[in-house]
Write an enzyme that holds these catalytic residues in place. Structure first.
Site, PDB file in Angstrom:
ATOM      1  CG  HIS A  13      -2.159   0.822   0.981  1.00 44.68           C
ATOM      2  ND1 HIS A  13      -1.817   2.420   1.319  1.00 44.68           N
ATOM      3  CD2 HIS A  13      -3.368   0.533   0.560  1.00 44.68           C
ATOM      4  CE1 HIS A  13      -3.200   2.909   1.061  1.00 44.68           C
ATOM      5  NE2 HIS A  13      -4.009   1.756   0.603  1.00 44.68           N
ATOM      6  CG  ASP A  27      -8.457  -4.691  -3.057  1.00 40.14           C
ATOM      7  OD1 ASP A  27      -9.633  -4.425  -3.085  1.00 40.14           O
ATOM      8  OD2 ASP A  27      -7.525  -3.740  -3.642  1.00 40.14           O
TER       9      ASP A  27
HETATM   10  N1  ACO Z   1       4.232  -7.376  -4.703  1.00 40.51           N
HETATM   11  C1  ACO Z   1       5.452  -7.357  -4.814  1.00 40.51           C
HETATM   12  N2  ACO Z   1       6.267  -6.147  -4.835  1.00 40.51           N
HETATM   13  C2  ACO Z   1       5.752  -5.247  -4.353  1.00 40.51           C
HETATM   14  C3  ACO Z   1       4.411  -5.024  -4.181  1.00 40.51           C
HETATM   15  C4  ACO Z   1       3.586  -6.205  -4.267  1.00 40.51           C
HETATM   16  N3  ACO Z   1       2.183  -6.153  -4.322  1.00 40.51           N
HETATM   17  N4  ACO Z   1       3.661  -3.866  -3.802  1.00 40.51           N
HETATM   18  C5  ACO Z   1       5.127  -3.109  -3.679  1.00 40.51           C
HETATM   19  N5  ACO Z   1       6.047  -3.810  -3.916  1.00 40.51           N
HETATM   20  C6  ACO Z   1       7.365  -3.524  -3.947  1.00 40.51           C
HETATM   21  C7  ACO Z   1       7.706  -2.580  -5.178  1.00 40.51           C
HETATM   22  O1  ACO Z   1       8.098  -3.328  -6.404  1.00 40.51           O
HETATM   23  C8  ACO Z   1       8.980  -1.726  -4.572  1.00 40.51           C
HETATM   24  O2  ACO Z   1      10.051  -2.613  -4.746  1.00 40.51           O
HETATM   25  P1  ACO Z   1      11.697  -2.147  -4.989  1.00 40.51           P
HETATM   26  O3  ACO Z   1      12.010  -1.203  -3.912  1.00 40.51           O
HETATM   27  O4  ACO Z   1      12.401  -3.107  -5.090  1.00 40.51           O
HETATM   28  O5  ACO Z   1      11.426  -1.102  -6.288  1.00 40.51           O
HETATM   29  C9  ACO Z   1       8.433  -1.773  -3.226  1.00 40.51           C
HETATM   30  O6  ACO Z   1       7.594  -2.637  -3.023  1.00 40.51           O
HETATM   31  C10 ACO Z   1       8.034  -0.570  -2.796  1.00 40.51           C
HETATM   32  O7  ACO Z   1       6.834  -0.207  -3.556  1.00 40.51           O
HETATM   33  P2  ACO Z   1       6.182   0.972  -4.341  1.00 40.51           P
HETATM   34  O8  ACO Z   1       6.576   0.841  -5.777  1.00 40.51           O
HETATM   35  O9  ACO Z   1       6.603   2.178  -3.397  1.00 40.51           O
HETATM   36  O10 ACO Z   1       4.545   0.933  -3.850  1.00 40.51           O
HETATM   37  P3  ACO Z   1       3.695   1.982  -4.408  1.00 40.51           P
HETATM   38  O11 ACO Z   1       3.296   2.849  -3.284  1.00 40.51           O
HETATM   39  O12 ACO Z   1       4.019   2.700  -5.649  1.00 40.51           O
HETATM   40  O13 ACO Z   1       2.474   1.037  -4.904  1.00 40.51           O
HETATM   41  C11 ACO Z   1       0.614  -0.388  -4.679  1.00 40.51           C
HETATM   42  C12 ACO Z   1       1.315   0.634  -4.020  1.00 40.51           C
HETATM   43  C13 ACO Z   1      -0.142   0.004  -5.990  1.00 40.51           C
HETATM   44  C14 ACO Z   1      -0.909  -0.725  -3.762  1.00 40.51           C
HETATM   45  C15 ACO Z   1       1.284  -1.864  -4.853  1.00 40.51           C
HETATM   46  O14 ACO Z   1       1.918  -2.179  -3.646  1.00 40.51           O
HETATM   47  C16 ACO Z   1       0.791  -2.732  -5.488  1.00 40.51           C
HETATM   48  O15 ACO Z   1       0.951  -2.580  -6.689  1.00 40.51           O
HETATM   49  N6  ACO Z   1       0.152  -3.737  -4.786  1.00 40.51           N
HETATM   50  C17 ACO Z   1      -0.455  -4.834  -5.750  1.00 40.51           C
HETATM   51  C18 ACO Z   1      -1.927  -4.345  -6.059  1.00 40.51           C
HETATM   52  C19 ACO Z   1      -2.916  -4.238  -4.965  1.00 40.51           C
HETATM   53  O16 ACO Z   1      -2.976  -4.891  -4.138  1.00 40.51           O
HETATM   54  N7  ACO Z   1      -3.602  -2.881  -5.105  1.00 40.51           N
HETATM   55  C20 ACO Z   1      -4.646  -2.776  -4.078  1.00 40.51           C
HETATM   56  C21 ACO Z   1      -4.051  -1.287  -3.163  1.00 40.51           C
HETATM   57  S1  ACO Z   1      -5.334  -1.227  -2.081  1.00 40.51           S
HETATM   58  C22 ACO Z   1      -6.246  -0.366  -2.944  1.00 40.51           C
HETATM   59  O17 ACO Z   1      -6.275   0.228  -3.857  1.00 40.51           O
HETATM   60  C23 ACO Z   1      -7.707  -0.370  -2.438  1.00 40.51           C
END
Ligand code: ACO
Length: 427
Positions: free
Chosen positions: A305, A362
């Site tokens: 998140h 989710d």
């Molecule tokens: N699976 C694997 N790796 C992840 C995930 C994930 N679900 N989420 C974040 N990461 C990793 C990123 O790749 C990044 O890795 P790095 O440092 O090696 O580059 C690190 O964790 C930091 O993540 P960010 O890119 O800063 O996360 P951001 O805040 O941009 O994205 C998001 C948040 C979109 C929710 C992301 O976690 C994601 O895509 N999750 C999966 C989709 C999801 O569940 N969405 C629902 C969110 S809740 C909602 O909208 C109701």
């Protein structure tokens, strides 16, 4: 003494005001930065950008805190009432009994769609995604009630519009499902309460009246509440972005539905089930899936998140809802065990621990929807129904604030600095 920040650019020093919130959040006010320096702030995906101040929802992502109008989310667990929370979010305080009654009556009066709208549903192919229908139909609503396009500052009209949208979105959602299944539409029943009426329109057949169990009714109310607002997330920011052009409530909310559809946002609830099903079918083990995630070959959907870097309190509450629903339906979903296994493995793994990745709302919502009998293609629509009061509240707050400017980010141009137009010889 108000706090300030000092910024030095090319030898010139600027004192920038710091804006303080009521719960510890603070931000540097850069609204005059470009005028004073010619520079802009660069923050793709807005991870450090506050685009507005708001009194609606507070989140402390490090501590796992979520509050609606100051009330901790956990307090809505007892006898949850989605409509009461919707009113709270939109109008700023808990409704008095007569206000709740009046609003509920307005919902009942607004449950039907104009008969003309039914023909619009028929124009969609049966396999049309319900999220596409939902967004299109929210815009269509305003065509049948043009008064609602001009709410002005009329408080009563605003309440009518909110009631109309919250009530009709449920009818549209149910009709989009019936259209998807090629089933006849079922009219709303004025005797039924919000969730019961929705389930009736979804699942009643001429030979079988759907009756909602009180335990499932309570679970649905709580699920909608847990989705009801989440400050400036992607879809809400979209509603505000569209609303900033003074676009009407219906157009702004319809845009919010489109933003929510994406798999990184509300659409994740479908992706989670797809991943869990992949494991269940034996195509891959939980360990192998996590390895692929760590190798950056895929993401673990329902995890991570932007704001929560501890746990998502909604996910915790949903785990409890899941238990109650499973106890009632007497159905053990193998996907729940797989989800728990994935969570357990992930929370022990340094990839997830170091990045502070926890289950989000989710991760468990889809498993509960399955147990209740909601089909997969409707999961993100369910999220939309829940999120609607938040979108309305945010649009209203933006609309009520004096002197709102159109939202218009800038960019750093990285293309060809100057090129020449050479017309093609079309002879
Ligand atoms: N699976 C694997 N790796 C992840 C995930 C994930 N679900 N989420 C974040 N990461 C990793 C990123 O790749 C990044 O890795 P790095 O440092 O090696 O580059 C690190 O964790 C930091 O993540 P960010 O890119 O800063 O996360 P951001 O805040 O941009 O994205 C998001 C948040 C979109 C929710 C992301 O976690 C994601 O895509 N999750 C999966 C989709 C999801 O569940 N969405 C629902 C969110 S809740 C909602 O909208 C109701």
């Amino acid at each position: 003494m108000p706090r300030t920040a000092t910024l030095t650019v090319d030898g010139k020093t600027l004192i920038l005001p710091i804006i303080e919130g009521t719960s510890g959040e603070a931000g540097i006010d850069v609204s005059k930065l470009r005028d004073q320096t010619g520079l802009l702030t660069y923050d793709p995906a807005y991870g450090n950008t506050g685009a507005c101040s708001s009194k609606i929802t507070f989140i402390d992502g490090d501590k796992g805190i979520l509050r609606y109008r100051g009330i901790p989310i956990e307090q809505f667990d007892t006898n949850p009432n989605f409509i009461e929370v919707a009113w709270l979010l939109i109008f700023g305080r808990l409704p008095k009994p007569d206000e709740l009654l009046r609003f509920s009556r307005k919902l009942t009066l607004n449950a039907m769609l104009h008969e003309g709208m039914k023909h619009h549903f028929e124009g969609f192919p049966v396999n049309a995604p319900p999220m596409a229908i939902l967004s299109a139909m929210i815009n269509t609503l305003s065509c049948f009630d043009p008064e609602m396009l001009h709410l002005g500052d009329d408080a009563e009209k605003m309440e009518d519009a909110a009631a109309s949208l919250i009530s009709k979105v449920r009818t549209i959602a149910a009709y989009s499902y019936r259209r998807h299944k090629g089933l006849p539409f079922v009219y709303p029943d004025p005797r039924l309460r919000y969730c019961a009426n929705f389930m009736h329109m979804m699942f009643t057949y001429p030979y079988d009246q759907y009756i909602l169990d009180p335990v499932i009714d309570e679970a649905l109310n709580l699920i909608f509440i847990l989705h009801a607002d989440h400050e400036q997330n992607c879809s809400t920011s979209t509603v505000r972005m569209v609303g900033s052009s003074k676009a009407n409530l219906f157009a702004s909310v319809a845009a919010g539905v489109c933003a929510l559809w994406g798999p990184l946002h509300g659409g994740a609830n479908v992706e989670v089930i797809d991943q869990l099903t992949e494991i269940h079918k034996g195509g891959i083990s939980p360990e192998e899936m996590l390895q692929q995630v760590k190798d950056k070959k895929r993401q673990l959907m329902g995890f991570g998140h932007r704001v929560y870097k501890n746990f998502d309190p909604r996910a915790r509450m949903l785990q409890k809802v899941a238990e109650k629903v499973f106890a009632k339906t007497n159905r053990r979903d193998p996907l729940l065990d797989i989800a728990r296994k994935l969570e357990e493995l992930a929370l022990k793994d340094s990839y997830f621990v170091d990045r502070k990745l926890y289950p989000n709302v989710d991760f468990y919502s889809g498993i509960i929807f399955r147990a209740i009998g909601i089909p997969l293609e409707m999961f993100t629509v369910m999220f939309s129904i829940g999120r609607l009061p938040g979108w309305i509240a945010q649009w209203k707050e933006q609309h009520d604030a004096p002197g709102g400017r159109i939202a218009r980010p800038r960019q750093i141009y990285t293309g060809t600095p100057l090129a020449e137009y050479i017309p093609i010889d079309r002879r």
